[in-house]
Design a protein around this motif. Structure first.
Motif, PDB file in Angstrom:
ATOM      1  N   TYR A  46       0.873  -1.183   0.000  1.00 55.08           N
ATOM      2  CA  TYR A  46       0.000   0.000   0.000  1.00 55.08           C
ATOM      3  C   TYR A  46       0.905   1.226   0.000  1.00 55.08           C
ATOM      4  N   TYR A  48       1.024   5.544  -0.254  1.00 57.86           N
ATOM      5  CA  TYR A  48       0.399   6.871  -0.307  1.00 57.86           C
ATOM      6  C   TYR A  48       1.533   7.870  -0.221  1.00 57.86           C
ATOM      7  N   GLU A  50       1.926  11.863  -0.798  1.00 57.67           N
ATOM      8  CA  GLU A  50       1.229  13.128  -1.067  1.00 57.67           C
ATOM      9  C   GLU A  50       1.982  13.994  -2.066  1.00 57.67           C
ATOM     10  N   LEU A  52       3.368  12.994  -4.750  1.00 55.08           N
ATOM     11  CA  LEU A  52       3.089  12.543  -6.107  1.00 55.08           C
ATOM     12  C   LEU A  52       1.603  12.563  -6.451  1.00 55.08           C
ATOM     13  N   SER A  53       0.762  12.213  -5.468  1.00 51.47           N
ATOM     14  CA  SER A  53      -0.650  12.024  -5.808  1.00 51.47           C
ATOM     15  C   SER A  53      -1.495  12.073  -4.547  1.00 51.47           C
ATOM     16  N   PRO A  54      -2.726  12.584  -4.643  1.00 47.61           N
ATOM     17  CA  PRO A  54      -3.614  12.534  -3.475  1.00 47.61           C
ATOM     18  C   PRO A  54      -4.295  11.175  -3.322  1.00 47.61           C
ATOM     19  N   LEU A  55      -3.983  10.243  -4.225  1.00 44.02           N
ATOM     20  CA  LEU A  55      -4.647   8.940  -4.211  1.00 44.02           C
ATOM     21  C   LEU A  55      -3.749   7.877  -3.596  1.00 44.02           C
ATOM     22  N   SER A  56      -4.376   6.897  -2.971  1.00 42.78           N
ATOM     23  CA  SER A  56      -3.612   5.764  -2.470  1.00 42.78           C
ATOM     24  C   SER A  56      -3.481   4.738  -3.592  1.00 42.78           C
ATOM     25  N   GLU A  58      -2.454   0.547  -4.389  1.00 41.68           N
ATOM     26  CA  GLU A  58      -2.205  -0.796  -3.823  1.00 41.68           C
ATOM     27  C   GLU A  58      -1.844  -1.749  -4.927  1.00 41.68           C
ATOM     28  N   VAL A 105      -7.520   3.919  -7.563  1.00 39.28           N
ATOM     29  CA  VAL A 105      -8.899   3.786  -8.074  1.00 39.28           C
ATOM     30  C   VAL A 105      -9.036   4.449  -9.436  1.00 39.28           C
ATOM     31  N   ALA A 106      -8.127   5.408  -9.733  1.00 38.63           N
ATOM     32  CA  ALA A 106      -8.168   6.098 -11.027  1.00 38.63           C
ATOM     33  C   ALA A 106      -7.310   5.406 -12.072  1.00 38.63           C
ATOM     34  N   THR A 108      -4.204   4.980 -12.029  1.00 36.89           N
ATOM     35  CA  THR A 108      -2.830   5.491 -12.148  1.00 36.89           C
ATOM     36  C   THR A 108      -1.905   4.473 -11.506  1.00 36.89           C
ATOM     37  N   ARG A 263       3.075  13.913   3.562  1.00 36.51           N
ATOM     38  CA  ARG A 263       2.694  12.639   4.191  1.00 36.51           C
ATOM     39  C   ARG A 263       2.990  11.489   3.230  1.00 36.51           C
ATOM     40  N   ARG A 265       3.125   7.102   3.165  1.00 41.73           N
ATOM     41  CA  ARG A 265       2.900   5.808   3.829  1.00 41.73           C
ATOM     42  C   ARG A 265       3.269   4.679   2.880  1.00 41.73           C
ATOM     43  N   LEU A 267       3.225   0.623   3.234  1.00 40.67           N
ATOM     44  CA  LEU A 267       2.869  -0.505   4.102  1.00 40.67           C
ATOM     45  C   LEU A 267       2.914  -1.773   3.267  1.00 40.67           C
TER      46      LEU A 267
ATOM     47  N   GLU B  23     -12.044   8.424  -1.610  1.00 36.00           N
ATOM     48  CA  GLU B  23     -11.666   8.226  -3.006  1.00 36.00           C
ATOM     49  C   GLU B  23     -12.861   7.839  -3.862  1.00 36.00           C
ATOM     50  N   THR B 276      -9.779  11.245  -8.704  1.00 38.76           N
ATOM     51  CA  THR B 276     -10.179   9.847  -8.479  1.00 38.76           C
ATOM     52  C   THR B 276     -10.785   9.193  -9.714  1.00 38.76           C
ATOM     53  N   GLY B 278      -9.577   9.550 -12.720  1.00 40.57           N
ATOM     54  CA  GLY B 278      -8.547   9.406 -13.741  1.00 40.57           C
ATOM     55  C   GLY B 278      -8.200  10.686 -14.470  1.00 40.57           C
TER      56      GLY B 278
END
Lengths: 282, 332
Positions: A46, A48, A50, A52-56, A58, A105-106, A108, A263, A265, A267, B23, B276, B278
């Motif tokens: 996992y 995250y 910040e 690079l991207s606001p999205l997590s 996995e 989820v997008a 990327t 920030r 993360r 994991l 998200e 979110t 894309g």
């Protein structure tokens, strides 16, 4: 001048770390036994970041590690003839390589890689017939980062981390179906160190091309970075082979940081399989 | 057994450590995500006098009634245009939302057909540069894209080729930017001493006024062939971003003159992010300044203002190039 001070501190710490590792490796020539294990693991990562991207993100993670564990002569009589059975100090040197490809989820994609050299010193504090516990300290160096190909001027995020921390190891020997098995738990937690971090929205162009090195080397502590690894493994002796075992491990590791308002993360959970060999066991 | 239970509980202790993110791909969440990315990372709110909170309140109700992806893209595209910044874009697979008034609202002052007349068919090409000796021995170089790299060997040849010229024209009209490293590599051929050419700041936190101190960018003389005769840079409104930076660097040099129209600006070093669903977003993140700490975002005026006239163009004459040739002849 501020730039040179940061680099001087880094260089001194690196020298101490490498020097200590070298001394341990050299002392292997006088040691009685050591174990070396090779493990390869696969699991879930996992990410995250910040910066690079606001999205997590996995995805699939891979891990390779090579660990050697050997007793030290510290505290033992100089005229000891037999093996280091009574040793209370141990040195563990681990090299590990991690790689992951993760998706958001997008859709990327974030690629992750890390190389680490981890050197621990343990002292046995409890030694019973069936189980023993050791505690100690460690130093490690990590180099790697994350890469997002969809970004323009901020595609990458670099990790350069030096950690000092505490470590613990516990072994439990038991019998199962007539086989002698060993259950081992290892854990370590970084207490502090140094880490590279750009400022909140500072480009790597500004750092490395324009040479603005202000505030990019940060002192870390549990207050701004939590960095840990845990491993639970079981050693299954290979048939008719006293010196070798098959090792199955579960590894959980993580790094959570808030440096320069960024920030991050990382994991990971891996299931690893490997082989451990004891050298010079009588 | 108790010991094994303790070990397992240690293992799960650190597992609940994921970032708490929303998200979802609802229109409202995509809007909030875009607004927040810009709120925390865009660098020109005060410069452009934009009340970003007010923009949020203005556009949020429109988002709540959206029924299609196209509609949402249109609304978000309009929102980002409130920033009036050519470096702010919203990207989807079917369109790119942009603000281009910085050149669309002004005369082009550039005609590719005229450039072809001046270059003819015997011009030379070196990496991203096209160049020729005009019939009055003035050197002419056109550089259309700072993303195209230039080689040191190529530049050495070009300056040797122009060694008997009274001066050279560097035409960067319609060059909308590219790689800053090419800017400094090219500009370093025209200075004999180390100078401060720009300043840059970056955000140090999510607040609108969280900036670093300005960091000086130096231009050092190249160790390769340097050119110190008269140089004229031709500009128009489409000179943007890296080209704008090139003009700001060059105009400090004593033997360089800028002729043409005001540049389009673009003084914010852009970063990228993602929504979110894309869609990608690009935005100005690091403000850049000239050597006098004047922000380069709104453009740079030429030393000599010259426009392209239709009459001259119909006769195959580019008034801006002709003004540059005349200037070089009078300032050898």
């Amino acid at each position: 001048m501020a730039i040179k001070k940061h680099y001087r501190r880094l260089l001194i710490l690196l020298f101490l770390f490498i020097g200590n590792s070298s001394i341990q490796l050299l002392s292997a020539q006088t040691e009685d036994w050591k174990s070396v294990d090779w493990q390869i693991g696969v699991g879930q990562t996992y990410l995250y970041d910040e910066y690079l991207s606001p999205l997590s993100h996995e995805g699939l993670g891979l891990k390779f590690s090579n660990t050697s564990l050997k007793p030290l002569k510290w505290g033992l009589p100089d005229n000891l003839e037999k093996s280091y059975d009574g040793a209370v100090w141990f040195n563990q040197l681990r090299f590990s390589l991690d790689a992951a490809t993760c998706e958001s989820v997008a859709s990327t994609n974030l690629l992750y890689g890390n190389i680490a050299i981890h050197n621990s010193l343990f002292r046995k504090i409890i030694s019973k017939p069936q189980w023993c516990t050791s505690i100690g300290a460690f130093a490690d160096i990590n180099g790697g980062g994350r890469y997002c190909s969809q970004n323009g001027n901020n595609p990458g995020s670099l990790d350069l981390i030096f950690n000092l921390g505490i470590a613990a190891m516990a072994d439990y020997d038991f019998q199962f179906l007539g086989k002698s098995l060993k259950l081992r738990y290892e854990g370590n937690l970084a207490l502090g160190g140094l880490a590279f971090s750009p400022e909140y929205a500072e480009s790597y162009y500004e750092i490395f091309y324009l040479n603005n090195h202000h505030n990019i080397v940060k002192f870390t502590s549990l207050a701004n970075k939590q960095d840990w690894q845990q491993q639970l493994s079981i050693d299954l002796p290979l048939a008719n082979h006293k010196k070798s075992s098959f090792r199955i491990s579960y590894v959980n590791e993580g790094r959570i940081s808030l440096l320069n308002n960024i920030r991050i993360r990382n994991l990971s959970d891996y299931f690893s399989v490997g082989y451990i060999h004891y050298f010079n066991v009588l | 057994m108790k010991r094994i239970a303790i070990l397992f509980s240690l293992l799960i202790l650190f597992n609940a450590c994921r970032e708490d993110l929303n998200e979802s791909t609802t229109p409202r969440n995509i809007f909030e995500s875009l607004w927040t990315i810009l709120d925390e990372k865009y660098c020109f709110f005060d410069v452009k006098n934009v009340d970003w909170d007010k923009i949020h309140d203005q556009y949020a109700p429109r988002v709540d009634s959206v029924r299609s992806s196209d509609s949402l893209f249109t609304i978000l595209g309009e929102m980002i245009c409130e920033l009036r910044d050519g470096h702010v874009n919203l990207y989807s697979s079917q369109d790119i939302a942009r603000y281009w008034k910085w050149f669309e609202d002004y005369p082009a002052n550039y005609d590719e057909n005229l450039i072809r007349i001046y270059l003819g068919s015997d011009y030379k090409i070196s990496s991203g540069l096209q160049y020729k000796l005009l019939n009055d021995k003035v050197g002419y170089i056109t550089y259309q894209d700072f993303s195209s790299s230039i080689s040191d060997a190529g530049l050495d040849y070009i300056f040797d080729y122009f060694k008997d010229s009274p001066g050279i024209i560097i035409d960067v009209r319609n060059n909308s930017g590219g790689d800053l490293s090419n800017v400094y590599q090219f500009a370093s051929r025209f200075t004999e001493k180390k100078i401060i050419c720009n300043y840059i700041k970056h955000k140090t936190g999510p607040g609108h006024n969280d900036f670093s101190k300005p960091f000086a960018i130096y231009l050092e003389p190249s160790s390769h062939t340097r050119y110190t005769k008269t140089v004229v840079i031709l500009t128009n409104r489409m000179c943007f971003s890296a080209t704008n930076a090139f003009v700001s660097v060059m105009r400090q040099l004593p033997h360089v003159t800028i002729i043409g129209d005001r540049t389009g600006g673009g003084g914010g070093f852009p970063f990228s992010s993602m929504l979110t669903n894309g869609w990608g977003v690009r935005f100005s993140s690091c403000p850049t300044y000239d050597a006098n700490m004047v922000l380069m975002e709104e453009g740079i005026d030429p030393d000599i203002s010259v426009s392209l006239s239709q009459t001259s163009a119909q006769s195959g004459i580019d008034d801006i190039i002709e003004a540059a040739r005349s200037y070089i002849k009078n300032n050898q």
